[in-house]
Motif scaffolding. Structure first.
Motif, PDB file in Angstrom:
ATOM      1  N   VAL A   4       0.859  -1.182   0.000  1.00  0.00           N
ATOM      2  CA  VAL A   4       0.000   0.000   0.000  1.00  0.00           C
ATOM      3  C   VAL A   4       0.896   1.233   0.000  1.00  0.00           C
ATOM      4  N   LEU A  44      -9.727   0.271   3.368  1.00  0.00           N
ATOM      5  CA  LEU A  44      -8.703  -0.716   3.065  1.00  0.00           C
ATOM      6  C   LEU A  44      -8.303  -1.487   4.317  1.00  0.00           C
ATOM      7  N   ASP A  93      -1.087  -3.097 -10.387  1.00  0.00           N
ATOM      8  CA  ASP A  93      -1.056  -1.789  -9.738  1.00  0.00           C
ATOM      9  C   ASP A  93      -2.386  -1.087 -10.011  1.00  0.00           C
ATOM     10  N   ASP A  94      -3.097  -0.691  -8.960  1.00  0.00           N
ATOM     11  CA  ASP A  94      -4.402  -0.059  -9.177  1.00  0.00           C
ATOM     12  C   ASP A  94      -4.295   1.255  -9.940  1.00  0.00           C
ATOM     13  N   LEU A 144       0.496  -7.121  -5.138  1.00  0.00           N
ATOM     14  CA  LEU A 144      -0.507  -6.088  -5.397  1.00  0.00           C
ATOM     15  C   LEU A 144       0.034  -4.733  -4.969  1.00  0.00           C
ATOM     16  N   LEU A 152      -1.320  -1.033  -4.170  1.00  0.00           N
ATOM     17  CA  LEU A 152      -2.579  -0.347  -3.908  1.00  0.00           C
ATOM     18  C   LEU A 152      -2.336   1.064  -3.381  1.00  0.00           C
ATOM     19  N   HIS A 153      -3.270   1.961  -3.697  1.00  0.00           N
ATOM     20  CA  HIS A 153      -3.243   3.340  -3.216  1.00  0.00           C
ATOM     21  C   HIS A 153      -4.600   3.633  -2.586  1.00  0.00           C
ATOM     22  N   ILE A 171      -8.047   2.683  -4.574  1.00  0.00           N
ATOM     23  CA  ILE A 171      -8.739   1.437  -4.284  1.00  0.00           C
ATOM     24  C   ILE A 171      -9.780   1.600  -3.181  1.00  0.00           C
ATOM     25  N   ARG A 205     -14.662  -0.209  -5.287  1.00  0.00           N
ATOM     26  CA  ARG A 205     -13.336  -0.802  -5.492  1.00  0.00           C
ATOM     27  C   ARG A 205     -12.876  -1.558  -4.252  1.00  0.00           C
ATOM     28  N   LEU A 230     -11.848  -5.428  -4.122  1.00  0.00           N
ATOM     29  CA  LEU A 230     -10.619  -5.930  -3.525  1.00  0.00           C
ATOM     30  C   LEU A 230     -10.935  -7.032  -2.517  1.00  0.00           C
TER      31      LEU A 230
END
Length: 292
Positions: free
Chosen positions: A17, A53, A179-180, A225, A227-228, A232, A237, A241
């Motif tokens: 992340v 998240l 990568d999202d 993965l 993620l940001h 995400i 989204r 996930l």
């Protein structure tokens, strides 16, 4: 049953992340410094996205590795403390998402070490993982970071398995398709990313990532993965996930671990030694050395 990963796991999964917030917007386009609408895109990650998240991960009992520029660990101290309290690993991405490609070796090293010290002073955790927020790290930086106690980095894309560098630092390669940002990064004005607006259908991304997971699992690889929270962390989204993570957990043979855990496991199996001259990392290091 595979002997590549612990307990006969078929593949290793690393959830990373990047907590970039407003700094991510400014790194993409410094002119956005006076544009509140654009900056609010980054703030969404800290205001809403990160909480979703964290909840998705907590619901499944999964740990992840969070890359932070130290400025965000200070500006968003309560959120960072929440990430730490939840048992996630904290890794370093510089002081303020500097472009490492514009810095010499000494300045790159200073940024990483100073960022780690600031995070440790504020939150009591000592980072052992690194990824440049922007740009390429100098080939010799790995040697310096390993001497400083770092165990892993995740910045290159030349393999599907970990790579033990000659200094003993373990590189955990990652890829754009997981990568999202490749699917969801979008800002209208200023255009971020410039010239390539996109908001991919959530179902299509789930389909892509599911196929990627199945292919990685079939070959016993490392599934990383990227993620940001600002990307995400929207309701749809985050739900997508969660569905993907359910797929990973329900497979029953996925080792989901932090970067440090994967690096230490791999180093014990693949001790440090010279890379072959034609290895992608060796070739890239020669290129960087010759052009700097």
């Amino acid at each position: 049953m595979s002997d590549r990963w612990p307990n006969g796991g078929q593949l290793a999964c690393l959830i990373t992340v990047a907590l970039e917030a407003e700094l991510g917007v400014l790194a993409a386009d410094p002119s956005a410094v006076t544009r509140q609408k654009s900056l609010s895109v980054g703030r969404y990650g800290t205001n809403r996205g990160a909480e979703r998240l964290l909840a998705v991960l907590a619901d499944r009992g999964l740990r992840s590795s969070w890359f932070l520029p130290s400025r965000n660990a200070e500006t968003h101290a309560s959120l960072t403390a929440e990430v730490v309290a939840a048992g996630h690993e904290i890794a370093v991405s510089g002081l303020a998402l500097e472009d490492f490609g514009t810095l010499g070796l000494a300045d790159q090293h200073r940024c990483v070490v100073e960022a780690r010290e600031r995070i440790e002073q504020r939150h009591g955790v000592r980072a052992v993982g690194f990824r440049p927020g922007r740009g390429d790290a100098h080939p010799a930086l790995a040697d310096l970071l390993r001497a400083d106690g770092f165990t892993w980095s995740s910045q290159l894309r030349g393999d599907d398995l970990p790579i033990t560098l000659p200094c003993g630092l373990v590189e955990l390669p990652h890829h754009h398709e997981l990568d999202d940002a490749a699917y969801f990064a979008f800002n209208l004005d200023p255009a971020i990313p410039a010239g390539s607006p996109r908001i991919a259908p959530v179902g299509d991304v789930f389909a892509n990532w599911s196929i990627e997971f199945s292919a990685h699992r079939a070959e016993g690889l490392l599934f990383v993965l990227d993620l940001h929270p600002e990307l995400i962390g929207t309701p749809s989204r985050a739900a997508m996930l969660g569905d993907l993570l359910d797929l990973i957990v329900d497979a029953g043979d996925s080792w989901v671990a932090t970067g440090d855990e994967i690096a230490r496991w791999w180093l014990a199996r693949d001790p440090a030694g010279p890379l072959p001259a034609d290895h992608p990392i060796a070739v890239f290091d020669r290129y960087l050395t010759e052009t700097r």
